[in-house]
Design an enzyme around this catalytic site. Structure first.
Site, PDB file in Angstrom:
ATOM      1  N   ASP A 173       1.502   3.377   0.082  1.00 23.61           N
ATOM      2  CA  ASP A 173       0.466   3.303  -0.932  1.00 23.61           C
ATOM      3  C   ASP A 173       0.510   1.842  -1.402  1.00 23.61           C
ATOM      4  O   ASP A 173       1.564   1.251  -1.419  1.00 23.61           O
ATOM      5  CB  ASP A 173       0.831   4.271  -2.067  1.00 23.61           C
ATOM      6  N   ASP A 215       4.200   6.501  -5.416  1.00 22.82           N
ATOM      7  CA  ASP A 215       4.769   6.387  -6.766  1.00 22.82           C
ATOM      8  C   ASP A 215       4.091   7.306  -7.779  1.00 22.82           C
ATOM      9  O   ASP A 215       4.527   7.418  -8.901  1.00 22.82           O
ATOM     10  CB  ASP A 215       4.702   4.936  -7.269  1.00 22.82           C
ATOM     11  N   ASP A 245       0.183  11.040  -4.734  1.00 27.96           N
ATOM     12  CA  ASP A 245       0.866  10.894  -3.436  1.00 27.96           C
ATOM     13  C   ASP A 245       1.655  12.143  -3.037  1.00 27.96           C
ATOM     14  O   ASP A 245       2.181  12.216  -1.924  1.00 27.96           O
ATOM     15  CB  ASP A 245       1.845   9.695  -3.489  1.00 27.96           C
TER      16      ASP A 245
END
Length: 269
Positions: free
Chosen positions: A5, A240, A244
């Site tokens: 990410d 994080d 996700d």
């Protein structure tokens, strides 16, 4: 394959507002007062809202009558201040369902420099959590800068030398993601795709065509990881945030950032 990410992994997750460009403010309140009053409404923060609070500061000039918190799926938050109407803050192409083309060039210009661009819009229509906002007129653009981690370039180079492919999967504008990925030295980062509005099959078809994916929903992150695994790849995913989690659960190896949300850390290896 390592799926990253962008925010908080390649970048260090500290966002900073660098500019606020007024388009048209039809109210008697300043942009600082409007955004500060919006920030006052929400208890939960993320790196973006923290950057907004640092720049505009919280205040209680305006009283909220209704509010919709930000989510990575809808890509906007909204606050109604009684008769004044509803202010919508978020990704320009998700907030402005009509009239986006008028500011598209400006958005693109800042995004191509690696900046994140938000729009503050105003509507007299009722905004619903599960629908695109309607009749929103832009008030201002907010430009945020994301800082690349000091060790990101060396880390990515290490993976390249050891036969690990890297894909960047982000909810941000693909132009912004591409610019940051190029700076970090990710191969093929100049070619990118937006997954906004794509079918699941189209998402699956794109997985080996590109290394940079923007406007990815939490469910699409999971589809990308699953498709890679179906092609006999061993997949690691770093993340994080709550958005996700689906992909982290799907990956062979899931890695949460120490600075990330508790939920992301909880589901990770």
């Amino acid at each position: 394959v390592l799926c990253l990410d962008k925010t908080g992994t390649i970048t260090d997750g500290t966002m900073r507002v660098t500019d606020c460009i007024e388009i048209k403010n039809p109210t008697d309140f300043t942009i600082r007062e409007i955004i500060g009053s919006m920030m006052q409404c929400f208890e939960e923060t993320n790196p973006t809202s923290e950057a907004l609070i640092n720049y505009f500061e919280k205040n209680s000039v305006l009283k909220a009558t209704e509010k919709i918190p930000f989510s990575s799926k809808r890509k906007f938050s909204a606050v109604t201040f009684g008769e004044l109407g509803t202010f919508v803050l978020g990704a320009p192409e998700f907030v402005l369902t009509t009239g986006f083309e008028k500011i598209a060039d400006k958005v693109e210009r800042y995004a191509s420099q690696g900046n994140r661009v938000l729009v503050l819009g105003l509507t007299k229509n009722k905004v619903k959590p599960d629908e695109s906002p309607k009749g929103v007129t832009p008030v201002c653009l907010i430009i945020l800068e994301d800082h690349i981690r000091e060790d990101a370039i060396a880390t990515i180079e290490y993976f390249k030398q050891n036969g690990v492919d890297i894909k960047v999967i982000s909810g941000d504008n693909p132009v912004t993601v591409s610019e940051i990925a190029q700076r970090a030295g990710i191969e093929g980062a100049d070619r990118y795709i937006s997954l906004a509005g794509l079918t699941d099959d189209e998402v699956r078809d794109s997985v080996f065509e590109y290394n940079v994916f923007g406007r990815v929903s939490p469910e699409q992150k999971r589809i990308l990881v699953k498709t890679l695994k179906e092609h006999k790849k061993t997949v690691a995913m770093t993340g994080d945030g709550v958005n996700d989690i689906l992909a982290l659960k799907e990956a062979d190896c899931s890695i949460a950032m120490a600075s990330g949300s508790e939920a992301a850390r909880y589901v990770s290896h």
